[in-house]
Write an enzyme that holds these catalytic residues in place. Structure first.
Site, PDB file in Angstrom:
ATOM      1  N   ASP A   4       0.856  -1.172   0.000  1.00 50.28           N
ATOM      2  CA  ASP A   4       0.000   0.000   0.000  1.00 50.28           C
ATOM      3  C   ASP A   4       0.906   1.240   0.000  1.00 50.28           C
ATOM      4  O   ASP A   4       2.099   1.146   0.297  1.00 50.28           O
ATOM      5  CB  ASP A   4      -0.901  -0.021   1.245  1.00 50.28           C
ATOM      6  N   ASP A   6      -0.264   5.189   0.817  1.00 49.34           N
ATOM      7  CA  ASP A   6      -0.545   6.214   1.825  1.00 49.34           C
ATOM      8  C   ASP A   6      -0.582   5.626   3.232  1.00 49.34           C
ATOM      9  O   ASP A   6      -1.369   4.725   3.521  1.00 49.34           O
ATOM     10  CB  ASP A   6      -1.884   6.891   1.524  1.00 49.34           C
ATOM     11  N   THR A 105      -2.654   0.925  -4.428  1.00 54.42           N
ATOM     12  CA  THR A 105      -3.095   2.112  -3.709  1.00 54.42           C
ATOM     13  C   THR A 105      -4.488   2.556  -4.109  1.00 54.42           C
ATOM     14  O   THR A 105      -4.916   2.331  -5.249  1.00 54.42           O
ATOM     15  CB  THR A 105      -2.103   3.272  -3.950  1.00 54.42           C
ATOM     16  N   SER A 106      -5.175   3.192  -3.185  1.00 51.05           N
ATOM     17  CA  SER A 106      -6.489   3.767  -3.477  1.00 51.05           C
ATOM     18  C   SER A 106      -6.362   5.124  -4.155  1.00 51.05           C
ATOM     19  O   SER A 106      -7.355   5.660  -4.661  1.00 51.05           O
ATOM     20  CB  SER A 106      -7.301   3.923  -2.184  1.00 51.05           C
ATOM     21  N   LYS A 137     -10.653  -0.768  -2.677  1.00 57.32           N
ATOM     22  CA  LYS A 137     -10.580  -1.335  -1.338  1.00 57.32           C
ATOM     23  C   LYS A 137     -11.790  -0.843  -0.550  1.00 57.32           C
ATOM     24  O   LYS A 137     -12.185   0.311  -0.693  1.00 57.32           O
ATOM     25  CB  LYS A 137      -9.295  -0.884  -0.635  1.00 57.32           C
ATOM     26  N   ASP A 162      -1.863  -0.312   6.199  1.00 62.10           N
ATOM     27  CA  ASP A 162      -1.952   0.450   7.446  1.00 62.10           C
ATOM     28  C   ASP A 162      -3.382   0.675   7.907  1.00 62.10           C
ATOM     29  O   ASP A 162      -3.602   1.058   9.054  1.00 62.10           O
ATOM     30  CB  ASP A 162      -1.276   1.817   7.278  1.00 62.10           C
TER      31      ASP A 162
END
Length: 212
Positions: A4, A6, A105-106, A137, A162
């Site tokens: 991931d 961020d 990643t989003s 996600k 995270d």
């Protein structure tokens, strides 16, 4: 390896805090702590809906808000992106070992392109962005897509996350999960190994997670 971005590789959640609170101020309000926690790990569309609902302005245009946030966060990423503790060392160790690696990643592609100036464009064999999948996600699609692009069964991948949203996505995909909470606490969960930071993470640990 599936990373991931961020809050996991880079300490960008604080920059998102700045942008989101600035947007709330533009709309004449203040984003609540509960709404901010709910946004962590979500895609842009869901994040803007949370903001609008929290401010009592659900009628606002999601795309207009997303465009505002995207432009502001691009500015912040260019000047203030910092590595999370231990993240760079672990990423380098993984790459030095020749392990196939993806960024999952989003965040949208335009933002990720800026982040890659810090992360390194040769650090990943594949990059899956939030605006390049049909389901973001916590749906498993981002991690399933990354494993497919790497040509590795997802069950043989370790995902590092995270947020609760990200952890749920990786678990649903079938990956082993290493969780390093940043802004939001994580409850213990089967199949998830949790650490305070990546400072103690190494290749031996990653191998052990796969062999559980």
């Amino acid at each position: 390896m599936l990373f991931d971005m961020d809050g996991t590789l880079v300490d960008s959640e604080k920059l998102w805090d700045v942008a989101l609170q600035e947007l709330a101020a533009v709309y004449g309000g203040v984003l609540s702590d509960d709404a901010r926690r709910a946004i962590v790990g979500t895609g842009m569309v869901d994040a803007m809906r949370i903001v609008h609902d929290d401010l009592g302005q659900p009628e606002r245009d999601v795309q207009e808000s997303a465009d505002w946030i995207s432009a502001r966060i691009l500015e912040l990423f260019r000047t203030g992106l910092q590595w999370r503790p231990g993240a760079l060392a672990l990423l380098r160790a993984v790459r030095d070992a020749g392990i196939p690696t993806a960024l999952v990643t989003s965040s949208g592609r335009s933002l990720v392109e800026v982040a890659l100036d810090t992360l390194g464009r040769d650090s990943f064999d594949a990059v899956v962005c939030g605006d390049e999948v049909d389901a973001a996600k916590p749906h498993p699609e981002p991690y399933l897509t990354a494993a497919r692009l790497l040509g590795v069964p997802v069950e043989r991948c370790v995902a590092i996350e995270d947020s609760p949203t990200g952890v749920a996505s990786a678990l649903a995909a079938g990956a082993a999960v290493l969780a390093v909470p940043a802004e939001v606490p994580l409850a213990p969960a089967d199949g998830v190994h949790q650490m305070e930071s990546l400072l103690g993470a190494d290749l031996e640990l990653l191998a052990a997670l796969l062999n559980r």
